[in-house]
Design a protein around this motif. Structure first.
Motif, short mmCIF file in Angstrom:
data_model
loop_
_atom_site.label_atom_id
_atom_site.label_comp_id
_atom_site.label_asym_id
_atom_site.label_seq_id
_atom_site.Cartn_x
_atom_site.Cartn_y
_atom_site.Cartn_z
N GLY A 97 -11.85 18.45 -5.48
CA GLY A 97 -12.04 19.72 -4.39
C GLY A 97 -11.53 21.27 -5.20
O GLY A 97 -10.96 20.85 -6.20
N LYS A 98 -11.02 22.40 -4.35
CA LYS A 98 -10.82 23.64 -5.10
C LYS A 98 -9.53 23.78 -3.97
O LYS A 98 -9.15 22.61 -3.20
CB LYS A 98 -11.91 24.04 -4.23
CG LYS A 98 -13.38 24.67 -5.22
CD LYS A 98 -14.18 25.79 -4.70
CE LYS A 98 -14.18 25.40 -3.70
NZ LYS A 98 -14.79 26.42 -2.96
N GLY A 99 -8.65 24.04 -4.73
CA GLY A 99 -7.25 24.59 -4.49
C GLY A 99 -6.78 23.53 -4.32
O GLY A 99 -6.17 22.77 -3.63
N LEU A 100 -6.83 22.02 -5.89
CA LEU A 100 -5.77 21.20 -5.93
C LEU A 100 -4.76 21.65 -6.55
O LEU A 100 -4.58 23.03 -7.17
CB LEU A 100 -6.68 20.51 -6.54
CG LEU A 100 -5.38 19.13 -7.07
CD1 LEU A 100 -5.42 18.35 -5.91
CD2 LEU A 100 -6.32 18.19 -7.82
N PHE A 101 -3.62 21.85 -5.98
CA PHE A 101 -2.23 21.70 -6.78
C PHE A 101 -1.95 20.05 -6.93
O PHE A 101 -1.29 19.74 -6.15
CB PHE A 101 -0.75 22.23 -5.76
CG PHE A 101 -0.20 22.99 -5.91
CD1 PHE A 101 0.43 22.94 -7.25
CD2 PHE A 101 1.06 22.29 -4.89
CE1 PHE A 101 2.41 22.69 -7.81
CE2 PHE A 101 3.18 22.16 -4.87
CZ PHE A 101 2.57 22.30 -6.58
N LEU A 102 -0.88 20.32 -7.66
CA LEU A 102 -0.13 19.18 -8.78
C LEU A 102 1.48 19.62 -9.35
O LEU A 102 1.07 20.09 -9.91
CB LEU A 102 -1.48 18.54 -10.04
CG LEU A 102 -2.73 18.03 -9.91
CD1 LEU A 102 -3.50 16.97 -10.84
CD2 LEU A 102 -2.70 16.78 -8.61
N ASP A 103 1.95 18.96 -8.39
CA ASP A 103 3.64 19.55 -8.76
C ASP A 103 3.71 18.20 -9.29
O ASP A 103 4.29 17.18 -8.77
CB ASP A 103 4.00 19.29 -7.12
CG ASP A 103 5.18 20.06 -7.45
OD1 ASP A 103 5.69 20.94 -8.23
OD2 ASP A 103 6.26 20.62 -6.15
N HIS A 104 4.79 18.84 -10.87
CA HIS A 104 5.47 18.88 -11.51
C HIS A 104 4.21 17.35 -12.34
O HIS A 104 3.91 16.77 -13.79
CB HIS A 104 6.62 17.07 -11.11
CG HIS A 104 7.31 18.48 -10.79
ND1 HIS A 104 7.94 19.40 -11.29
CD2 HIS A 104 7.93 18.26 -8.88
CE1 HIS A 104 8.64 19.62 -9.98
NE2 HIS A 104 8.71 19.43 -8.67
N ALA A 105 2.64 16.80 -11.60
CA ALA A 105 1.85 16.44 -12.14
C ALA A 105 2.39 15.35 -13.53
O ALA A 105 1.92 15.09 -14.89
CB ALA A 105 1.11 17.51 -13.33
#
Length: 275
Positions: free
Chosen positions: A156-164
């Protein structure tokens, strides 16, 4: 009656902000002028800039930058929701990452954002029946970003992958809107079964670093998965789970865990960033 001229800011405030920040960045650090002009200021729209950045990152001796750019251009033209999601992703990173101070940072520097935009193009290819090309995108994303997302995975929209880093999302995984996921997270299966075998992540969920969510299970909206947990069964909405195997240890602590980013157990999450 005189015509009212519509400004760029009114048409696309996200892109307008990116362009403004890019000009300021070049003025402050001229040595970055080539990068910033190539990635942002030479383009008319965010879609053009995204296609260029994806092509730069995924090009290899096996497929040229020009070909990948054309594929990405086709994807953005064929499905406007891809760029709408990208705008929401930029806003999510800016809002939730205390290390992000400008809209240009995800586009220029953050591999999690770049990987998700490449995946959105790969998913478009998959839905168009161009599966081998989608697999090529997945391979290059894994090689370049250390993010392995099956092209059929729906996000979906608004995904945040921190450091990824070291992320694995399986073929039938589904991720809702406004989700935040930290590094070393797996959304995987539990064996060799076919068909629907991966997790379904509800809207507003926060998944901590190192968590493993396995099987065709549901993570309820606005819940929290603590770092290092192994989740093997459904998680109710607005709860916090922790442990191996994970169990419910309390409420989520706030209405939007993915936005607050508070990962402490036993305290109310509040609205502050806490990574």
């Amino acid at each position: 009656m005189a015509k009212t001229r519509t400004t760029l800011k009114e048409l696309d405030p996200v892109w307008s902000q990116v362009v403004s920040e890019a000009r300021a960045a070049v003025a402050a650090e001229p040595l970055l002028g080539g990068l910033v002009h190539a990635c942002i200021l030479h383009h008319e729209t965010l879609e053009d800039a995204l296609a260029y950045r994806i092509a730069q990152k995924l090009a290899s001796p096996e497929m040229s930058e020009q070909l990948i750019r054309e594929i990405a251009d086709d994807a953005y033209a064929g499905d406007p929701s891809l760029a709408e999601a990208a705008r929401a992703d930029i806003a999510a990173v800016f809002d939730r990452d205390p290390a992000c101070h400008r809209y240009i940072q995800p586009l220029l520097y953050f591999k999690g954002f770049q990987a998700i935009q490449a995946h959105r193009v790969a998913n478009w290819l998959w839905r168009e029946g161009r599966k081998d090309l989608a697999y090529f995108f997945q391979m290059r994303m894994s090689e370049q970003f250390s993010v392995d997302i099956h092209p059929a995975c729906r996000i979906g929209k608004g995904l945040f992958l921190d450091h990824a880093h070291a992320l694995v999302f399986g073929e039938t995984a589904v991720i809702g809107d406004n989700v935040s996921i930290l590094h070393d997270v797996t959304l995987g299966g539990t064996g060799k079964e076919d068909e629907d075998r991966h997790p379904k992540i509800g809207d507003g969920v926060l998944i901590g670093a190192g968590a493993k969510v396995l099987g065709n299970i549901k993570i309820g909206c606005c819940s929290r998965v603590a770092a290092g947990s192994v989740v093997l069964s459904d998680v109710p909405p607005a709860t916090t789970v922790a442990g191996v195997p994970a169990r419910v240890v309390g409420e989520a602590g706030c209405s939007q865990p993915s936005v607050s980013m508070n990962q402490l157990i036993g305290a109310r999450a509040g609205d502050d960033k806490a990574t």
